[in-house]
Design an enzyme around this catalytic site. Structure first.
Site, PDB file in Angstrom:
ATOM      1  N   HIS A 199      41.959  40.167  36.073  1.00 37.65           N
ATOM      2  CA  HIS A 199      42.201  39.829  34.667  1.00 37.65           C
ATOM      3  C   HIS A 199      40.846  39.572  34.003  1.00 37.65           C
ATOM      4  O   HIS A 199      39.782  39.772  34.630  1.00 37.65           O
ATOM      5  CB  HIS A 199      43.144  38.624  34.558  1.00 37.65           C
ATOM      6  CG  HIS A 199      42.729  37.449  35.398  1.00 37.65           C
ATOM      7  ND1 HIS A 199      41.573  36.754  35.169  1.00 37.65           N
ATOM      8  CD2 HIS A 199      43.308  36.868  36.486  1.00 37.65           C
ATOM      9  CE1 HIS A 199      41.467  35.776  36.048  1.00 37.65           C
ATOM     10  NE2 HIS A 199      42.499  35.831  36.878  1.00 37.65           N
TER      11      HIS A 199
ATOM     12  N   HIS B 138      38.093  37.639  35.912  1.00 40.32           N
ATOM     13  CA  HIS B 138      37.324  38.425  36.882  1.00 40.32           C
ATOM     14  C   HIS B 138      36.339  39.351  36.159  1.00 40.32           C
ATOM     15  O   HIS B 138      35.197  39.514  36.574  1.00 40.32           O
ATOM     16  CB  HIS B 138      38.268  39.293  37.723  1.00 40.32           C
ATOM     17  CG  HIS B 138      39.281  38.545  38.528  1.00 40.32           C
ATOM     18  ND1 HIS B 138      40.616  38.564  38.231  1.00 40.32           N
ATOM     19  CD2 HIS B 138      39.163  37.755  39.627  1.00 40.32           C
ATOM     20  CE1 HIS B 138      41.291  37.835  39.110  1.00 40.32           C
ATOM     21  NE2 HIS B 138      40.426  37.329  39.963  1.00 40.32           N
TER      22      HIS B 138
ATOM     23  N   GLN C 271      43.095  31.124  53.968  1.00 44.61           N
ATOM     24  CA  GLN C 271      42.972  30.081  52.936  1.00 44.61           C
ATOM     25  C   GLN C 271      44.330  29.691  52.361  1.00 44.61           C
ATOM     26  O   GLN C 271      44.404  28.859  51.465  1.00 44.61           O
ATOM     27  CB  GLN C 271      42.006  30.516  51.834  1.00 44.61           C
ATOM     28  CG  GLN C 271      42.516  31.610  50.933  1.00 44.61           C
ATOM     29  CD  GLN C 271      41.434  32.092  49.973  1.00 44.61           C
ATOM     30  OE1 GLN C 271      40.453  32.702  50.383  1.00 44.61           O
ATOM     31  NE2 GLN C 271      41.592  31.799  48.699  1.00 44.61           N
TER      32      GLN C 271
ATOM     33  N   GLN D  31      35.872  24.870  44.463  1.00 44.60           N
ATOM     34  CA  GLN D  31      35.454  26.006  45.290  1.00 44.60           C
ATOM     35  C   GLN D  31      33.975  26.325  45.075  1.00 44.60           C
ATOM     36  O   GLN D  31      33.245  26.585  46.026  1.00 44.60           O
ATOM     37  CB  GLN D  31      36.319  27.218  44.944  1.00 44.60           C
ATOM     38  CG  GLN D  31      35.856  28.538  45.520  1.00 44.60           C
ATOM     39  CD  GLN D  31      36.859  29.640  45.260  1.00 44.60           C
ATOM     40  OE1 GLN D  31      37.909  29.684  45.886  1.00 44.60           O
ATOM     41  NE2 GLN D  31      36.565  30.533  44.338  1.00 44.60           N
TER      42      GLN D  31
ATOM     43  N   VAL E 205      37.802  31.518  31.677  1.00 46.01           N
ATOM     44  CA  VAL E 205      38.320  32.406  30.621  1.00 46.01           C
ATOM     45  C   VAL E 205      39.791  32.052  30.419  1.00 46.01           C
ATOM     46  O   VAL E 205      40.552  31.925  31.384  1.00 46.01           O
ATOM     47  CB  VAL E 205      38.155  33.886  31.015  1.00 46.01           C
ATOM     48  CG1 VAL E 205      38.787  34.800  29.972  1.00 46.01           C
ATOM     49  CG2 VAL E 205      36.677  34.217  31.183  1.00 46.01           C
TER      50      VAL E 205
ATOM     51  N   SER F 161      44.877  33.327  35.377  1.00 50.25           N
ATOM     52  CA  SER F 161      45.025  33.246  36.825  1.00 50.25           C
ATOM     53  C   SER F 161      46.008  34.307  37.283  1.00 50.25           C
ATOM     54  O   SER F 161      46.998  34.586  36.591  1.00 50.25           O
ATOM     55  CB  SER F 161      45.564  31.861  37.217  1.00 50.25           C
ATOM     56  OG  SER F 161      46.033  31.882  38.554  1.00 50.25           O
TER      57      SER F 161
ATOM     58  N   ARG G 206      48.062  33.900  39.444  1.00 49.55           N
ATOM     59  CA  ARG G 206      49.322  33.213  39.740  1.00 49.55           C
ATOM     60  C   ARG G 206      50.157  32.938  38.491  1.00 49.55           C
ATOM     61  O   ARG G 206      51.303  32.496  38.625  1.00 49.55           O
ATOM     62  CB  ARG G 206      49.050  31.903  40.481  1.00 49.55           C
ATOM     63  CG  ARG G 206      48.527  32.136  41.892  1.00 49.55           C
ATOM     64  CD  ARG G 206      48.495  30.850  42.702  1.00 49.55           C
ATOM     65  NE  ARG G 206      48.357  31.112  44.107  1.00 49.55           N
ATOM     66  CZ  ARG G 206      47.231  30.941  44.810  1.00 49.55           C
ATOM     67  NH1 ARG G 206      46.140  30.504  44.212  1.00 49.55           N
ATOM     68  NH2 ARG G 206      47.201  31.200  46.100  1.00 49.55           N
TER      69      ARG G 206
HETATM   70  P1  AMP Z   1      40.527  34.959  42.736  1.00 50.77           P
HETATM   71  O1  AMP Z   1      40.804  36.421  42.651  1.00 50.77           O
HETATM   72  O2  AMP Z   1      41.583  34.122  42.082  1.00 50.77           O
HETATM   73  O3  AMP Z   1      40.159  34.517  44.123  1.00 50.77           O
HETATM   74  O4  AMP Z   1      39.239  34.705  41.852  1.00 50.77           O
HETATM   75  C1  AMP Z   1      38.045  35.418  42.074  1.00 50.77           C
HETATM   76  C2  AMP Z   1      36.949  34.802  41.246  1.00 50.77           C
HETATM   77  O5  AMP Z   1      37.321  34.855  39.862  1.00 50.77           O
HETATM   78  C3  AMP Z   1      36.721  33.322  41.581  1.00 50.77           C
HETATM   79  O6  AMP Z   1      35.321  33.050  41.537  1.00 50.77           O
HETATM   80  C4  AMP Z   1      37.454  32.613  40.475  1.00 50.77           C
HETATM   81  O7  AMP Z   1      36.951  31.334  40.189  1.00 50.77           O
HETATM   82  C5  AMP Z   1      37.219  33.565  39.307  1.00 50.77           C
HETATM   83  N1  AMP Z   1      38.230  33.355  38.276  1.00 50.77           N
HETATM   84  C6  AMP Z   1      39.572  33.369  38.427  1.00 50.77           C
HETATM   85  N2  AMP Z   1      40.183  33.070  37.261  1.00 50.77           N
HETATM   86  C7  AMP Z   1      39.196  32.847  36.350  1.00 50.77           C
HETATM   87  C8  AMP Z   1      39.172  32.481  34.968  1.00 50.77           C
HETATM   88  N3  AMP Z   1      40.278  32.284  34.285  1.00 50.77           N
HETATM   89  N4  AMP Z   1      37.975  32.339  34.379  1.00 50.77           N
HETATM   90  C9  AMP Z   1      36.819  32.532  35.072  1.00 50.77           C
HETATM   91  N5  AMP Z   1      36.776  32.874  36.363  1.00 50.77           N
HETATM   92  C10 AMP Z   1      37.945  33.029  37.008  1.00 50.77           C
END
Ligand code: AMP
Length: 305
Positions: free
Chosen positions: A47, A50, A74, A168, A191, A200, A202
């Protein structure tokens, strides 16, 4: 920002590496040429959050590598590992559109060649048992371990992480410092959707009604952060915030004010703080956090109003 959902052919300019051998061949080549490598690890279902990390990686480096890997270790028992949203075709299209150099999509055996049971593990004890770690035992060890594997595989100069997962970020920074890893860690702001909900993968678990209600989390965090920054005593504000969330249908796990630098419990002298929360709404566990800058920290109202 929309992400194409129809399957698309692999872009000619986006390299796809599915195993370590082909990844290493590219990395060796880039290193030989003296190119600077930026890396964004993800679990896919990409999204705008990312994408923002990828944009930083592209701007600051010659090469941008994104990984998509849903890391089993995890996830706790009963968590959403088996149903974590997977949208690989759309993700590939998004990465090609954003101009990423290489997508690394290893399978389980590539990252866990000896199987999951006797795999080497990394733990970051100082930061892993508080906040999310309290409710997700083993989660941060799983994260630290897979990020160490990925950093070792990709050998980036810089790796990018979102402040969405604030705890994290600190775990990774600590691991990289403690293990003397030759990589810089950069962070990017959260974001958000137009109504403030942190983006997210999720969020797809939310029903239409819950999706509307979900924005309450950010609103409550913002209002509480503003009040504390203006000098209000934290404890009663946090209690009120938890009640607001519960009345809106959330099941809060925690809502805590911590020192931003190390997530320690702040004293009245600490000014650089972070308000962090995790709360369930229906089947979705939402996390969010916000900076709280307390000016003249030592002169605040006492915390026992
Ligand atoms: P994930 O795919 O959820 O493991 O996230 C991959 C990376 O994207 C991680 O460093 C997250 O912190 C970052 N990330 C996920 N959602 C957001 C968001 N809304 N804003 C900024 N970074 C994000």
């Amino acid at each position: 920002m929309t992400i194409a959902s129809a399957p698309v052919p692999e872009s000619a300019s986006l390299i796809i590496a599915r195993d370590l051998e082909s990844l290493h061949a590219h990395v060796r080549d880039w290193r030989r040429q003296g190119l600077r490598i930026g890396f964004v690890p993800t679990m896919g279902n990409l999204h705008a959050g990312h994408r923002s990390l990828l944009r930083f990686a592209r701007e600051e480096n010659d090469i941008s590598v994104v990984s998509i890997f849903v890391n089993p270790i995890q996830f706790g028992k009963g968590e959403d590992y088996a149903r974590y949203p997977s949208t690989l075709d759309a993700d590939r299209a998004a990465l090609a559109e954003e101009g990423a150099t290489l997508l690394f999509t290893p399978d389980l055996d590539a990252l866990y060649p000896g199987g999951l049971k006797e795999d080497t593990r990394i733990t970051v004890p100082a930061l892993s048992d508080i906040l999310c770690g309290q409710f997700r035992p083993g989660h941060f060890s799983g994260v630290a371990t897979v990020v160490a594997k990925l950093l070792s595989a990709v050998q980036p100069d810089v790796a990018y992480f979102g402040e969405k997962d604030f705890q994290q970020v600190l775990v990774i920074q600590r691991m990289v410092a403690d293990l003397c890893m030759p990589v810089a860690i950069r962070t990017a702001p959260v974001v958000r959707e137009a109504d403030g909900l942190a983006m997210s993968s999720r969020n797809v678990y939310l029903s239409a009604e819950e999706r509307v209600q979900a924005a309450t989390l950010y609103r409550v965090l913002s209002e509480t952060a503003t009040a504390i920054a203006a000098g209000a005593a934290p404890a009663p504000r946090i209690e009120a915030a938890q009640q607001t969330l519960a009345s809106a249908g959330f099941r809060p796990e925690y809502l805590e004010l911590r020192r931003a630098a190390d997530l320690g419990t702040p004293t009245e002298h600490d000014g650089d703080l972070r308000l962090l929360a995790a709360a369930w709404l229906g089947a979705a566990r939402l996390i969010d956090n916000i900076a709280v800058q307390r000016a003249n920290a030592a002169q605040q109202e006492p915390d026992h109003a």
